[in-house]
Design a protein around this motif. Structure first.
Motif, PDB file in Angstrom:
ATOM      1  N   TYR A 231      -7.500   5.026  -7.264  1.00  0.00           N
ATOM      2  CA  TYR A 231      -6.903   5.036  -5.929  1.00  0.00           C
ATOM      3  C   TYR A 231      -6.187   3.710  -5.677  1.00  0.00           C
ATOM      4  O   TYR A 231      -5.111   3.671  -5.079  1.00  0.00           O
ATOM      5  N   GLU A 232      -6.783   2.608  -6.116  1.00  0.00           N
ATOM      6  CA  GLU A 232      -6.170   1.292  -5.924  1.00  0.00           C
ATOM      7  C   GLU A 232      -4.828   1.208  -6.642  1.00  0.00           C
ATOM      8  O   GLU A 232      -3.840   0.707  -6.094  1.00  0.00           O
ATOM      9  N   ASN A 235      -2.323   3.398  -4.740  1.00  0.00           N
ATOM     10  CA  ASN A 235      -1.884   2.778  -3.488  1.00  0.00           C
ATOM     11  C   ASN A 235      -0.818   1.719  -3.733  1.00  0.00           C
ATOM     12  O   ASN A 235       0.091   1.529  -2.926  1.00  0.00           O
ATOM     13  N   VAL A 241       0.413  10.938  -4.408  1.00  0.00           N
ATOM     14  CA  VAL A 241      -0.858  10.810  -5.116  1.00  0.00           C
ATOM     15  C   VAL A 241      -1.514  12.177  -5.230  1.00  0.00           C
ATOM     16  O   VAL A 241      -1.813  12.834  -4.231  1.00  0.00           O
ATOM     17  N   VAL A 258      -6.861   6.711   0.223  1.00  0.00           N
ATOM     18  CA  VAL A 258      -5.504   6.755  -0.315  1.00  0.00           C
ATOM     19  C   VAL A 258      -4.500   6.594   0.821  1.00  0.00           C
ATOM     20  O   VAL A 258      -4.591   7.284   1.838  1.00  0.00           O
ATOM     21  N   GLN A 259      -3.546   5.705   0.621  1.00  0.00           N
ATOM     22  CA  GLN A 259      -2.637   5.328   1.704  1.00  0.00           C
ATOM     23  C   GLN A 259      -1.347   6.135   1.743  1.00  0.00           C
ATOM     24  O   GLN A 259      -0.661   6.161   2.761  1.00  0.00           O
ATOM     25  N   HIS A 260      -0.998   6.785   0.640  1.00  0.00           N
ATOM     26  CA  HIS A 260       0.303   7.445   0.561  1.00  0.00           C
ATOM     27  C   HIS A 260       0.171   8.956   0.745  1.00  0.00           C
ATOM     28  O   HIS A 260      -0.893   9.458   1.094  1.00  0.00           O
TER      29      HIS A 260
END
Length: 361
Positions: A231-232, A235, A241, A258-260
């Motif tokens: 995940y890092e 991101n 993702v 997850v940021q996206h």
């Protein structure tokens, strides 16, 4: 278009994601094309585009079979063609669907991947993406003979650096660098080409690319992520993702990490044979039951889904002819493509600003 549209793609690999997909396909149609044939991939792409899907992905690895086993299992499909070249083969046969091949970041070079995906973006008129993948096994490293396989942390550190270098190479030409000025005899404005001078822990890339900036500026970068360390990486490096939730609780946990734009992977079998090993949850049921699951998970905050057909020949047509119409009736899926739309446009990604463009009076 629906107020809350669902993005839907399909993951293609061989004859399908079931380990015995090859037997089922050939039993039903002994004349079915081999997976190394352009005809095989053209038929799948045409079916997927008929279903108005956002994109298709083409799987690939540095191993002859799915999985990470050193020895080749004689009972499973073995042998694959290069995913980026497959995408280039089917691009002229399609007009709208996004094309996202896998290309590995381990044992390869950013320069080569950058120009291959940029070329695909030109061939497809702005429909290209790239799923970045690492290669973690010793036997895959031995095929190159350059080094031992890095540990997991270093693999993803290298992959993040790789993607960064590729993105910089895509920006190394300004959009209007090619001028083709007959009067002055200049084909290119040299001031609009840039040395990226990338120097990292794993790569040193001077640039500029040999391929002008792609039509999208930045083709869509995707990553498949199963757990926190990946995940890092996603991101940092990805626009899109792919994740593998198993239930609503795991969907919520992933969305917190997850940021996206988050696309959930699901294996799908409409022949009541969902009992096969997969890193993604496998759905076995009816199209209506699948749609109910998709809409419920989308309401939790997922951007969309990537469906992995168990057997391409039988399950992909059901996705196109049964699942998509049900989503349309629910007001969650398009009824037509928008003319001239790039993959970035379709996924709602912002316009890609060139980091090297110099402001000129």
């Amino acid at each position: 278009m629906a107020q809350n549209p669902l993005h839907l793609g399909v993951a293609l690999d061989g004859y399908g994601w079931h380990p015995q997909a090859w037997r089922r396909t050939l039993a039903a149609d002994p004349s079915a094309a081999p997976v190394t044939a352009g005809r095989h991939w053209a038929q799948l792409a045409e079916t997927a585009e008929r279903g108005l899907l956002d994109f298709l992905t083409i799987d690939d690895s540095l191993a002859a079979q799915p999985g990470r086993h050193k020895e080749i299992d004689p009972r499973r499909l073995a042998g694959r063609a290069d995913a980026v070249l497959i995408a280039a083969r089917i691009a002229p046969l399609t007009r709208n669907i996004g094309l996202i091949p896998v290309a590995t970041t381990t044992h390869t070079e950013p320069f080569h991947v950058s120009k291959a995906i940029a070329t695909l973006d030109y061939i497809s008129h702005g429909r290209a993406g790239w799923q970045a993948r690492v290669s973690p096994t010793a036997h895959e490293a031995a095929a190159f003979g350059r080094r031992a396989v890095p540990d997991a942390a270093e693999l993803f550190d290298e992959a993040a650096e790789f993607v960064d270098a590729v993105r910089r190479l895509w920006d190394s030409w300004e959009d209007d660098a090619v001028i083709r000025d007959i009067a002055t005899g200049r084909y290119v404005d040299r001031d609009k080409l840039h040395y990226i001078d990338f120097a990292g822990k794993h790569f040193s890339v001077k640039g500029p690319s040999i391929t002008p900036r792609p039509p999208q500026g930045q083709p869509v970068v995707a990553a498949l992520a199963h757990a926190d360390p990946v995940y890092e990486f996603a991101n940092v490096a990805a626009d899109l993702v792919f994740v593998t939730p198993s239930d609503e609780a795991s969907v919520r946990a992933i969305l917190g990490a997850v940021q996206h734009r988050v696309i959930a992977d699901l294996g799908v079998s409409f022949s009541d044979d969902g009992d096969f090993r997969s890193d993604a949850q496998v759905f076995a049921g009816t199209p209506a039951q699948l749609v109910e699951l998709l809409l419920g998970w989308q309401d939790l905050g997922l951007t969309g889904f990537r469906l992995r057909p168990a057997v391409n020949a039988t399950d992909l047509p059901v996705i196109v002819d049964d699942v998509v119409p049900l989503l349309q009736r629910a007001g969650r899926f398009r009824t037509a493509y928008r003319h001239g739309e790039t993959l970035r446009d379709r996924l709602g990604l912002p316009a890609a600003v060139n980091r090297y463009t110099v402001a000129r009076a």
